[in-house]
Design a protein around this motif. Structure first.
Motif, PDB file in Angstrom:
ATOM      1  N   THR A   2      33.292   2.168  51.381  1.00  0.00           N
ATOM      2  CA  THR A   2      34.247   1.167  50.937  1.00  0.00           C
ATOM      3  C   THR A   2      34.148  -0.048  51.845  1.00  0.00           C
ATOM      4  O   THR A   2      34.102   0.088  53.058  1.00  0.00           O
ATOM      5  CB  THR A   2      35.687   1.719  50.993  1.00  0.00           C
ATOM      6  OG1 THR A   2      35.747   2.897  50.201  1.00  0.00           O
ATOM      7  CG2 THR A   2      36.676   0.712  50.470  1.00  0.00           C
ATOM      8  N   LEU A   3      34.083  -1.224  51.249  1.00  0.00           N
ATOM      9  CA  LEU A   3      33.990  -2.465  52.004  1.00  0.00           C
ATOM     10  C   LEU A   3      35.169  -3.346  51.638  1.00  0.00           C
ATOM     11  O   LEU A   3      35.346  -3.713  50.480  1.00  0.00           O
ATOM     12  CB  LEU A   3      32.673  -3.188  51.683  1.00  0.00           C
ATOM     13  CG  LEU A   3      32.477  -4.559  52.305  1.00  0.00           C
ATOM     14  CD1 LEU A   3      32.398  -4.440  53.827  1.00  0.00           C
ATOM     15  CD2 LEU A   3      31.232  -5.222  51.763  1.00  0.00           C
ATOM     16  N   HIS A   4      36.012  -3.641  52.606  1.00  0.00           N
ATOM     17  CA  HIS A   4      37.156  -4.523  52.393  1.00  0.00           C
ATOM     18  C   HIS A   4      36.809  -5.892  52.967  1.00  0.00           C
ATOM     19  O   HIS A   4      36.510  -6.011  54.150  1.00  0.00           O
ATOM     20  CB  HIS A   4      38.407  -3.967  53.096  1.00  0.00           C
ATOM     21  CG  HIS A   4      38.831  -2.649  52.564  1.00  0.00           C
ATOM     22  ND1 HIS A   4      39.546  -2.511  51.401  1.00  0.00           N
ATOM     23  CD2 HIS A   4      38.625  -1.396  53.020  1.00  0.00           C
ATOM     24  CE1 HIS A   4      39.777  -1.239  51.169  1.00  0.00           C
ATOM     25  NE2 HIS A   4      39.221  -0.534  52.145  1.00  0.00           N
ATOM     26  N   THR A   5      36.813  -6.911  52.131  1.00  0.00           N
ATOM     27  CA  THR A   5      36.439  -8.244  52.573  1.00  0.00           C
ATOM     28  C   THR A   5      37.170  -9.296  51.734  1.00  0.00           C
ATOM     29  O   THR A   5      37.559  -9.029  50.598  1.00  0.00           O
ATOM     30  CB  THR A   5      34.917  -8.458  52.481  1.00  0.00           C
ATOM     31  OG1 THR A   5      34.614  -9.779  52.911  1.00  0.00           O
ATOM     32  CG2 THR A   5      34.390  -8.247  51.088  1.00  0.00           C
ATOM     33  N   VAL A  12      28.811 -11.370  48.968  1.00  0.00           N
ATOM     34  CA  VAL A  12      28.522 -10.099  49.647  1.00  0.00           C
ATOM     35  C   VAL A  12      27.217  -9.494  49.142  1.00  0.00           C
ATOM     36  O   VAL A  12      26.409  -9.000  49.916  1.00  0.00           O
ATOM     37  CB  VAL A  12      29.694  -9.109  49.455  1.00  0.00           C
ATOM     38  CG1 VAL A  12      29.351  -7.745  50.015  1.00  0.00           C
ATOM     39  CG2 VAL A  12      30.958  -9.649  50.108  1.00  0.00           C
ATOM     40  N   LEU A  13      26.993  -9.545  47.836  1.00  0.00           N
ATOM     41  CA  LEU A  13      25.816  -8.910  47.244  1.00  0.00           C
ATOM     42  C   LEU A  13      24.632  -9.856  47.080  1.00  0.00           C
ATOM     43  O   LEU A  13      23.627  -9.475  46.481  1.00  0.00           O
ATOM     44  CB  LEU A  13      26.183  -8.316  45.884  1.00  0.00           C
ATOM     45  CG  LEU A  13      27.227  -7.195  45.926  1.00  0.00           C
ATOM     46  CD1 LEU A  13      27.549  -6.723  44.523  1.00  0.00           C
ATOM     47  CD2 LEU A  13      26.768  -6.050  46.793  1.00  0.00           C
TER      48      LEU A  13
END
Length: 77
Positions: A2-5, A12-13
């Motif tokens: 999980t990435l919280h940003t 991000v991608l």
């Protein structure tokens, strides 16, 4: 994972699906260290990462990624 940003998903991608051209690397055992090097010239490589070593080696600036590392038989003059 999980990435919280707070960044937008596109940022991000960015580049995730592009093929990265990896240069060939070698693993080098030197004393009590194991390094991954990108060969630059015969006997000289650019440090990509430290794979294994005593902890105090991580503090040495000459072992930072991107630094040149001499390996192989040394010439005696």
């Amino acid at each position: 994972m999980t990435l919280h940003t707070i960044l937008p998903l596109e940022v991000v991608l960015q580049g995730f699906h592009q093929q990265n051209e990896h240069k060939p690397t070698i693993e080098l055992h030197s004393g009590d260290m194991k390094l991954e090097l990108e060969p630059v010239y015969p006997g000289i490589g650019k440090i990509v990462r430290i794979i294994e070593c005593p902890l105090h080696h991580y503090l040495k600036p000459e072992l930072s990624p991107g630094m040149l590392y001499t390996y192989g038989p040394q010439l005696k003059g």
